[in-house]
Design a protein around this motif. Structure first.
Motif, short mmCIF file in Angstrom:
data_model
loop_
_atom_site.label_atom_id
_atom_site.label_comp_id
_atom_site.label_asym_id
_atom_site.label_seq_id
_atom_site.Cartn_x
_atom_site.Cartn_y
_atom_site.Cartn_z
N ASP B 119 47.83 -10.18 10.70
CA ASP B 119 46.86 -10.66 11.69
C ASP B 119 46.19 -11.97 11.28
OD1 ASP B 119 47.34 -8.47 13.32
OD2 ASP B 119 45.84 -7.25 12.27
N LEU B 120 46.24 -12.27 9.96
CA LEU B 120 45.62 -13.50 9.49
C LEU B 120 46.44 -14.71 9.89
CD1 LEU B 120 43.48 -15.00 7.70
CD2 LEU B 120 45.03 -14.64 5.78
N ALA B 121 47.74 -14.61 9.74
CA ALA B 121 48.63 -15.73 10.00
C ALA B 121 50.05 -15.17 10.04
CB ALA B 121 48.50 -16.77 8.88
N ALA B 126 53.06 -16.47 3.77
CA ALA B 126 52.94 -15.98 2.39
C ALA B 126 53.92 -16.69 1.46
CB ALA B 126 53.18 -14.47 2.35
N LEU B 127 54.94 -17.32 2.05
CA LEU B 127 55.89 -18.10 1.25
C LEU B 127 55.62 -19.60 1.39
CD1 LEU B 127 59.16 -16.17 2.23
CD2 LEU B 127 57.73 -15.84 0.20
N GLY B 128 54.59 -19.96 2.16
CA GLY B 128 54.33 -21.38 2.43
C GLY B 128 52.88 -21.73 2.19
N GLY B 300 42.49 -20.63 4.22
CA GLY B 300 42.74 -19.54 5.17
C GLY B 300 42.13 -19.79 6.55
N PRO B 301 40.84 -20.11 6.62
CA PRO B 301 40.23 -20.38 7.92
C PRO B 301 40.85 -21.58 8.65
CG PRO B 301 38.54 -19.89 6.29
CD PRO B 301 39.84 -19.98 5.54
N GLY B 306 44.33 -22.90 13.30
CA GLY B 306 45.41 -23.76 13.79
C GLY B 306 45.23 -25.22 13.44
N GLU B 307 44.48 -25.50 12.39
CA GLU B 307 44.19 -26.89 12.04
C GLU B 307 45.17 -27.48 11.03
OE1 GLU B 307 40.16 -26.97 10.67
OE2 GLU B 307 39.36 -26.18 12.54
#
Lengths: 341, 341
Positions: B119-121, B126-128, B300-301, B306-307
């Motif tokens: 849900d975070l991304a 996790a590989l990038g 993370g934020p 989407g920035e």
């Protein structure tokens, strides 16, 4: 008008290889000794010849944007005595240091002079252990090299003015020290007089791999590399660095006779920095000029107590200055090279 | 005994130049799915292919003393889903990250798994951007590069997984950023999508002097150089560094197909470090693994909002893994290169 005969070495032509008398011209002229308010007349006693002088002769930008100007007196540090003073605080016979360069006499404003206390140590130490070379060794090692007890410190140019001090300062930090120098006589001195744990004669090796194998055999790996020379010696050491090694770039004298203009080729070794998360840091003595008091507080007492070896090689004769500069790169001197007027 | 068909890419032979299928062998076998206490059965979904894999294939010591062992599964990071669990906290369908390498399935202890919050991304981050490449970019830039607002940051490999993030992180520090990449399409993306101030296609130059002249014309000098590639690009930049410049050695991919074994020759440029009192520092992502929380708190934020651009190039098919690894060095991908099982 009262005058005095003044001799000067004028820098006439940019050398591409070794220094010869073609690049300098000796001139003699009358110097008006009339002193304005605040002026002092000094007579040069000892001239410093230093490898950095060759950097200033590169036609490309180096630490200064422009090279040493042609047709001016060769710049450099000098220890002089006051001949006459029109400035408070300076009297005939006082010892002073200045950057008045290769001339027998100079008339300068008192603000350009730094007093030397002849009771603290021999006056020539103002050009050596208590001057620029000492500052370079002390701050290069403590601020960039950051040695710890038990670590391996390797010093190239270990018999030179800076290197010979780095060897001793590193020993005082509790490090195990390897000095690299040219020829067995210098190596004996580095080990037996300066107190290095090991010394290696780089001239006994004709490639970096063989030199590196010997360094590895003795040290088991390098934590701090204090580099005065560059070239093959540096090629040998970079593959031997330990985790988080610090490489101090203090000089690259193997490159000063042409390599600054058109770089020599050598092996690409930056990948070792990545593997070991190591650091290469360039340092210049001028950045620590305002911190001389910090160094003097510590090193001054060692010098006064006779605990530091600061051998000087003194060449006699103002006329010898250009050949003395050249012999920095070719000669057999140990420690600090000076010319006595 | 219940089994499942497991495919693996076995690393068979050390490559000296480019990777081919000669260096890997695809095997298929039955995997016993019986789970001991604390074990989890995972199915690989996305495989990371990264330049560092080529370093581990060098026969000389690199960041590890020994090379990647032959005749074992190629190591690497993987995003997987749980197929069956005998460990508390892991349930069927959960997304996890592991270093289980190039195999379709694995039975591993739960302690070798890191949970991914889908849900975070997107899980592939996790590989990038939220994994090793993001960590490399963030800590390499902030801890070694230390950019300030108004400074010039140059990034080589600017269209790659790490470089594309460094460009964006440097812009957020207020720096002026030049990205260097191969080909006009990547350069357009670096400038127009990632937001670099300038982009240069190094393939348009056949020597370091010409490339350097263009970099100098655009930037006026370099404060931070984040180096992923080495070789000619680095040769062009070192002579352009400003006072107290920081050079971050993050990768040297131009040297990974042979240059780690037998170093290429390049110009000796360490004298520039001296002139500018500059620093070269090697960095590895593993040193910052325990500091991921610091990065995630900040980056993370940005990702969630989407920035940050984190383009992925996904190659379909487990069979494509060796050629995907090779295409890191030859291909036209942008951002992070992944293989989908």
């Amino acid at each position: 008008m009262t005058t005095i005969s003044q001799k000067q070495w004028i820098y006439r032509r940019q050398p591409t290889g070794q220094i010869t008398t073609d690049h300098y011209q000796l001139v003699e002229q009358a110097l008006d000794t009339t002193l304005a308010d605040g002026e002092v007349l000094i007579e040069s006693r000892y001239f410093s010849v230093d490898p950095y002088m060759r950097i200033g002769q590169s036609s490309k930008p180096t630490y200064d944007a422009d090279p040493h100007p042609l047709n001016t007196v060769q710049q450099g540090a000098v220890v002089s005595q006051v001949l006459a003073s029109n400035a408070p605080g300076f009297a005939d016979g006082d010892w002073v240091q200045s950057y008045t360069g290769w001339q027998t006499h100079a008339r300068v404003h008192a603000s350009a002079l730094k007093r030397i206390d002849p009771d603290l140590a021999p006056v020539t130490t103002a050009l050596g252990v208590l001057g620029m070379p000492g500052r370079t060794a002390w701050f290069g090692l403590t601020e960039s090299g950051k040695p710890h007890a038990g670590e391996v410190v390797v010093v190239s140019g270990a018999a030179g003015a800076v290197g010979s001090l780095v060897v001793q300062f590193a020993k005082r930090h509790g490090a195990r020290v390897l000095g690299i120098a040219g020829g067995p006589a210098k190596c004996d001195w580095v080990r037996n007089t300066l107190g290095a744990d090991w010394a290696i004669d780089y001239k006994a090796f004709n490639n970096a791999d063989a030199l590196g194998a010997d360094i590895q055999r003795l040290t088991g790996g390098v934590d701090v590399y204090f580099d005065n020379v560059g070239g093959m010696v540096t090629d040998a050491i970079i593959p031997l660095i330990n985790r988080r090694a610090r490489i101090v770039i203090c000089g690259q004298i193997s490159q000063y006779s042409g390599g600054l203009e058109t770089p020599e080729l050598g092996p690409r070794l930056l990948h070792h920095m990545l593997y070991q998360r190591a650091t290469i840091q360039g340092m210049l003595a001028r950045d620590y000029l305002h911190r001389m008091d910090e160094m003097t507080r510590i090193v001054g007492p060692w010098v006064k107590a006779g605990e530091i070896v600061f051998e000087e090689t003194v060449i006699n004769g103002f006329e010898q200055l250009p050949s003395a500069l050249n012999s920095l790169f070719t000669g057999d001197h140990r420690g600090k090279l000076l010319v006595k007027a």
